[in-house]
Design a protein around this motif. Sequence first.
Motif, PDB file in Angstrom:
ATOM      1  N   LEU A  47      76.798  39.627  28.020  1.00  0.00           N
ATOM      2  CA  LEU A  47      76.963  38.721  26.884  1.00  0.00           C
ATOM      3  C   LEU A  47      76.990  37.264  27.332  1.00  0.00           C
ATOM      4  N   ALA A  48      77.772  36.981  28.360  1.00  0.00           N
ATOM      5  CA  ALA A  48      77.858  35.613  28.868  1.00  0.00           C
ATOM      6  C   ALA A  48      76.524  35.156  29.448  1.00  0.00           C
ATOM      7  N   ALA A  49      75.843  36.047  30.133  1.00  0.00           N
ATOM      8  CA  ALA A  49      74.552  35.683  30.724  1.00  0.00           C
ATOM      9  C   ALA A  49      73.525  35.370  29.638  1.00  0.00           C
ATOM     10  N   TYR A  50      73.478  36.187  28.605  1.00  0.00           N
ATOM     11  CA  TYR A  50      72.505  35.938  27.543  1.00  0.00           C
ATOM     12  C   TYR A  50      72.856  34.671  26.756  1.00  0.00           C
ATOM     13  N   ALA A  51      74.144  34.449  26.526  1.00  0.00           N
ATOM     14  CA  ALA A  51      74.555  33.288  25.741  1.00  0.00           C
ATOM     15  C   ALA A  51      74.249  31.976  26.454  1.00  0.00           C
ATOM     16  N   CYS A  52      74.208  31.986  27.773  1.00  0.00           N
ATOM     17  CA  CYS A  52      73.983  30.751  28.524  1.00  0.00           C
ATOM     18  C   CYS A  52      72.586  30.644  29.130  1.00  0.00           C
ATOM     19  N   TYR A  53      71.855  31.730  29.179  1.00  0.00           N
ATOM     20  CA  TYR A  53      70.547  31.729  29.840  1.00  0.00           C
ATOM     21  C   TYR A  53      69.621  32.706  29.128  1.00  0.00           C
ATOM     22  N   PRO A  54      69.304  32.427  27.834  1.00  0.00           N
ATOM     23  CA  PRO A  54      68.570  33.429  27.062  1.00  0.00           C
ATOM     24  C   PRO A  54      67.077  33.550  27.368  1.00  0.00           C
ATOM     25  N   TYR A  55      66.387  32.472  27.595  1.00  0.00           N
ATOM     26  CA  TYR A  55      64.926  32.510  27.725  1.00  0.00           C
ATOM     27  C   TYR A  55      64.467  31.832  29.004  1.00  0.00           C
ATOM     28  N   GLN A  56      65.040  32.179  30.125  1.00  0.00           N
ATOM     29  CA  GLN A  56      64.704  31.634  31.440  1.00  0.00           C
ATOM     30  C   GLN A  56      64.929  30.129  31.530  1.00  0.00           C
ATOM     31  N   VAL A  57      65.712  29.594  30.620  1.00  0.00           N
ATOM     32  CA  VAL A  57      66.072  28.179  30.644  1.00  0.00           C
ATOM     33  C   VAL A  57      67.585  28.096  30.441  1.00  0.00           C
ATOM     34  N   PRO A  58      68.314  27.526  31.397  1.00  0.00           N
ATOM     35  CA  PRO A  58      69.764  27.430  31.212  1.00  0.00           C
ATOM     36  C   PRO A  58      70.128  26.473  30.082  1.00  0.00           C
ATOM     37  N   LEU A  63      75.032  29.980  23.233  1.00  0.00           N
ATOM     38  CA  LEU A  63      74.404  30.198  21.926  1.00  0.00           C
ATOM     39  C   LEU A  63      75.441  30.351  20.821  1.00  0.00           C
ATOM     40  N   TRP A  64      76.540  31.003  21.135  1.00  0.00           N
ATOM     41  CA  TRP A  64      77.593  31.249  20.154  1.00  0.00           C
ATOM     42  C   TRP A  64      78.787  30.354  20.479  1.00  0.00           C
ATOM     43  N   ALA A  65      79.289  29.678  19.480  1.00  0.00           N
ATOM     44  CA  ALA A  65      80.422  28.776  19.686  1.00  0.00           C
ATOM     45  C   ALA A  65      81.688  29.547  20.061  1.00  0.00           C
ATOM     46  N   ASP A  66      81.793  30.775  19.604  1.00  0.00           N
ATOM     47  CA  ASP A  66      82.990  31.587  19.850  1.00  0.00           C
ATOM     48  C   ASP A  66      82.844  32.504  21.055  1.00  0.00           C
ATOM     49  N   LEU A  67      82.005  32.161  22.014  1.00  0.00           N
ATOM     50  CA  LEU A  67      81.791  33.032  23.170  1.00  0.00           C
ATOM     51  C   LEU A  67      83.090  33.280  23.940  1.00  0.00           C
ATOM     52  N   SER A  68      83.877  32.247  24.150  1.00  0.00           N
ATOM     53  CA  SER A  68      85.138  32.418  24.886  1.00  0.00           C
ATOM     54  C   SER A  68      86.097  33.346  24.153  1.00  0.00           C
ATOM     55  N   VAL A  69      86.124  33.251  22.821  1.00  0.00           N
ATOM     56  CA  VAL A  69      86.993  34.130  22.027  1.00  0.00           C
ATOM     57  C   VAL A  69      86.499  35.574  22.118  1.00  0.00           C
ATOM     58  N   ILE A  70      85.192  35.759  22.062  1.00  0.00           N
ATOM     59  CA  ILE A  70      84.625  37.111  22.163  1.00  0.00           C
ATOM     60  C   ILE A  70      84.955  37.722  23.517  1.00  0.00           C
ATOM     61  N   LEU A  71      84.786  36.949  24.573  1.00  0.00           N
ATOM     62  CA  LEU A  71      85.087  37.448  25.919  1.00  0.00           C
ATOM     63  C   LEU A  71      86.579  37.714  26.098  1.00  0.00           C
ATOM     64  N   ALA A  72      87.412  36.869  25.502  1.00  0.00           N
ATOM     65  CA  ALA A  72      88.864  37.090  25.586  1.00  0.00           C
ATOM     66  C   ALA A  72      89.268  38.359  24.835  1.00  0.00           C
ATOM     67  N   ALA A 141      88.959  34.733  34.504  1.00  0.00           N
ATOM     68  CA  ALA A 141      87.721  33.980  34.684  1.00  0.00           C
ATOM     69  C   ALA A 141      87.269  33.370  33.362  1.00  0.00           C
ATOM     70  N   VAL A 142      87.527  34.049  32.256  1.00  0.00           N
ATOM     71  CA  VAL A 142      87.174  33.516  30.937  1.00  0.00           C
ATOM     72  C   VAL A 142      87.959  32.239  30.662  1.00  0.00           C
ATOM     73  N   LEU A 143      89.212  32.217  31.094  1.00  0.00           N
ATOM     74  CA  LEU A 143      90.055  31.046  30.843  1.00  0.00           C
ATOM     75  C   LEU A 143      89.804  29.906  31.829  1.00  0.00           C
ATOM     76  N   LEU A 144      89.447  30.232  33.053  1.00  0.00           N
ATOM     77  CA  LEU A 144      89.341  29.215  34.098  1.00  0.00           C
ATOM     78  C   LEU A 144      87.940  28.631  34.268  1.00  0.00           C
ATOM     79  N   VAL A 145      86.914  29.402  33.982  1.00  0.00           N
ATOM     80  CA  VAL A 145      85.541  28.935  34.183  1.00  0.00           C
ATOM     81  C   VAL A 145      84.937  28.609  32.824  1.00  0.00           C
ATOM     82  N   PRO A 146      84.516  27.372  32.616  1.00  0.00           N
ATOM     83  CA  PRO A 146      83.897  27.039  31.328  1.00  0.00           C
ATOM     84  C   PRO A 146      82.547  27.740  31.173  1.00  0.00           C
ATOM     85  N   PRO A 147      82.207  28.152  29.960  1.00  0.00           N
ATOM     86  CA  PRO A 147      80.932  28.836  29.768  1.00  0.00           C
ATOM     87  C   PRO A 147      79.767  27.903  30.021  1.00  0.00           C
TER      88      PRO A 147
END
Length: 152
Positions: A47-58, A63-72, A141-147
């Motif tokens: 999920l984190a990989a797709y949200a930050c690197y969806p189409y071979q471009v970082p 993509l989702w504003a609530d990614l950190s909440v989803i991961l938490a 890691a979700v709390l310490l590393v920014p997406p």
Amino acid sequence: MSSTGKQDIAKEHRAPPDRSVSTYRTLLALFGAPTSWVGQMSLSEPLAAYACYPYQVPLPAPLWADLSVILAMISLICLAGGLLSGYVAWNLWRQASPLPGVTGAGEHAFEADGGQTRFLARLGTMSSFVFIVAILFTGCAVLLVPPCSAWI
């Protein structure tokens, strides 16, 4: 000794029905926390990989504003599964361990299997502890590393 005598001896050494151990509880104690950790890694990393690197471009932002909440939330659900597994394992271990100073017919109820139940319960308790710590560290890691941050 006749075959009925051997059957009588075997019946004496079996655990009473009220203290028998469920196979499902034993499996949950052994594999619940590791499965929770693998589930956490299998869900949150892609999920984190797709949200930050969806189409071979970082991307600079996910993509989702609530990614950190989803991961938490994934981490909390997996932590709950690991804690449940640890609780079951710990209860199984306490149940299988003989109580000091208690004597009677039920004292050696779990000794009929050669201590296998106690060993599996202890193994499940230790395994659960290790994987609960792994779930906590992975969740940190979700709390310490920014997406979508650069690692440089």
